[in-house]
Design a protein around this motif. Sequence first.
Motif, PDB file in Angstrom:
ATOM      1  N   PRO A   2      -5.841  -7.991   2.994  1.00 42.82           N
ATOM      2  CA  PRO A   2      -4.754  -7.823   3.955  1.00 42.82           C
ATOM      3  C   PRO A   2      -3.421  -7.749   3.221  1.00 42.82           C
ATOM      4  CG  PRO A   2      -6.109  -9.749   4.493  1.00 42.82           C
ATOM      5  CD  PRO A   2      -6.497  -9.297   3.120  1.00 42.82           C
ATOM      6  N   GLY A   3      -2.521  -6.906   3.682  1.00 44.49           N
ATOM      7  CA  GLY A   3      -1.204  -6.815   3.055  1.00 44.49           C
ATOM      8  C   GLY A   3      -0.633  -5.428   3.238  1.00 44.49           C
ATOM      9  N   ALA A   4       0.651  -5.312   2.941  1.00 46.94           N
ATOM     10  CA  ALA A   4       1.354  -4.033   3.085  1.00 46.94           C
ATOM     11  C   ALA A   4       1.682  -3.458   1.719  1.00 46.94           C
ATOM     12  CB  ALA A   4       2.642  -4.239   3.883  1.00 46.94           C
ATOM     13  N   GLY A   5       1.835  -2.145   1.678  1.00 52.96           N
ATOM     14  CA  GLY A   5       2.316  -1.483   0.477  1.00 52.96           C
ATOM     15  C   GLY A   5       3.832  -1.619   0.353  1.00 52.96           C
ATOM     16  N   VAL A   6       4.370  -1.048  -0.699  1.00 55.30           N
ATOM     17  CA  VAL A   6       5.789  -1.255  -1.017  1.00 55.30           C
ATOM     18  C   VAL A   6       6.696  -0.640   0.053  1.00 55.30           C
ATOM     19  CG1 VAL A   6       7.577  -0.908  -2.751  1.00 55.30           C
ATOM     20  CG2 VAL A   6       5.204  -1.249  -3.471  1.00 55.30           C
ATOM     21  N   VAL A   7       6.397   0.578   0.469  1.00 59.89           N
ATOM     22  CA  VAL A   7       7.241   1.262   1.453  1.00 59.89           C
ATOM     23  C   VAL A   7       7.149   0.576   2.814  1.00 59.89           C
ATOM     24  CG1 VAL A   7       7.532   3.407   2.735  1.00 59.89           C
ATOM     25  CG2 VAL A   7       7.122   3.467   0.279  1.00 59.89           C
ATOM     26  N   ALA A   8       5.922   0.305   3.236  1.00 59.00           N
ATOM     27  CA  ALA A   8       5.751  -0.328   4.541  1.00 59.00           C
ATOM     28  C   ALA A   8       6.456  -1.674   4.581  1.00 59.00           C
ATOM     29  CB  ALA A   8       4.262  -0.495   4.848  1.00 59.00           C
ATOM     30  N   ALA A   9       6.375  -2.434   3.499  1.00 54.84           N
ATOM     31  CA  ALA A   9       7.038  -3.742   3.462  1.00 54.84           C
ATOM     32  C   ALA A   9       8.546  -3.589   3.563  1.00 54.84           C
ATOM     33  CB  ALA A   9       6.651  -4.477   2.181  1.00 54.84           C
ATOM     34  N   LEU A  10       9.101  -2.612   2.854  1.00 54.25           N
ATOM     35  CA  LEU A  10      10.560  -2.432   2.882  1.00 54.25           C
ATOM     36  C   LEU A  10      11.026  -1.950   4.258  1.00 54.25           C
ATOM     37  CD1 LEU A  10      13.254  -2.519   1.381  1.00 54.25           C
ATOM     38  CD2 LEU A  10      12.843  -0.146   0.671  1.00 54.25           C
ATOM     39  N   LEU A  11      10.314  -0.997   4.842  1.00 54.04           N
ATOM     40  CA  LEU A  11      10.708  -0.492   6.163  1.00 54.04           C
ATOM     41  C   LEU A  11      10.648  -1.613   7.199  1.00 54.04           C
ATOM     42  CD1 LEU A  11       8.899   2.997   6.317  1.00 54.04           C
ATOM     43  CD2 LEU A  11      11.288   2.531   5.713  1.00 54.04           C
ATOM     44  N   ALA A  12       9.541  -2.365   7.185  1.00 55.50           N
ATOM     45  CA  ALA A  12       9.388  -3.433   8.175  1.00 55.50           C
ATOM     46  C   ALA A  12      10.485  -4.487   8.010  1.00 55.50           C
ATOM     47  CB  ALA A  12       8.001  -4.063   8.047  1.00 55.50           C
TER      48      ALA A  12
END
Length: 169
Positions: A129-139
């Motif tokens: 489970p976890g987000a990638g770099v872009v998804a984390a920054l956007l969220a």
Amino acid sequence: MHRILISACLIGRPVRYDGAGKPLADRRVAGWLAEGRLVPLCPEMLGGLPVPRPPAEIVGGDGGDVLAGRARVVTATGEDVTTVFLAGAVATLDLARREDCGHALLIDRSPSCGSLTIYDGSFSGRRMPGAGVVAALLAASGIAVFADHQLDRLAAAIAAGEGGEPATG
Ligand code: SF4
């Protein structure tokens, strides 16, 4: 009209590490594309990576950890591409803001675009489970991020924002 940032590979653009696209066949996506609502981009290419390129995974955490300097993005051939991934993420956020995107539809499991699941950094096919770099920054920047398998939720969010009923199918 609410605009939606979308992983370019999801509308079939050949931007993935292996030179392929991964088109999402869905009439809502086709409709949003026809309306000019979608803003397609590939963060890894925006950061300066070519096609094809070696596959990469996050080692030592998830995208949030990369943003915090606690984890790295490494290719299957051992090259540290953290800086390029961070540059692509920042450029993606900048474009999302300029294009007035309040939502993002991103393909899951990518070290950039994954939002619910990523590979665990062992290059063995194991996921976590976890987000990638872009998804984390956007969220973290207030953009509502949806994985490619969350289209119903995205359609409902768009409809709610425009005072209508969600399109189905
Ligand atoms: S970085 Fe995102 S848009 Fe680019 S190929 Fe990977 S999943 Fe698709």
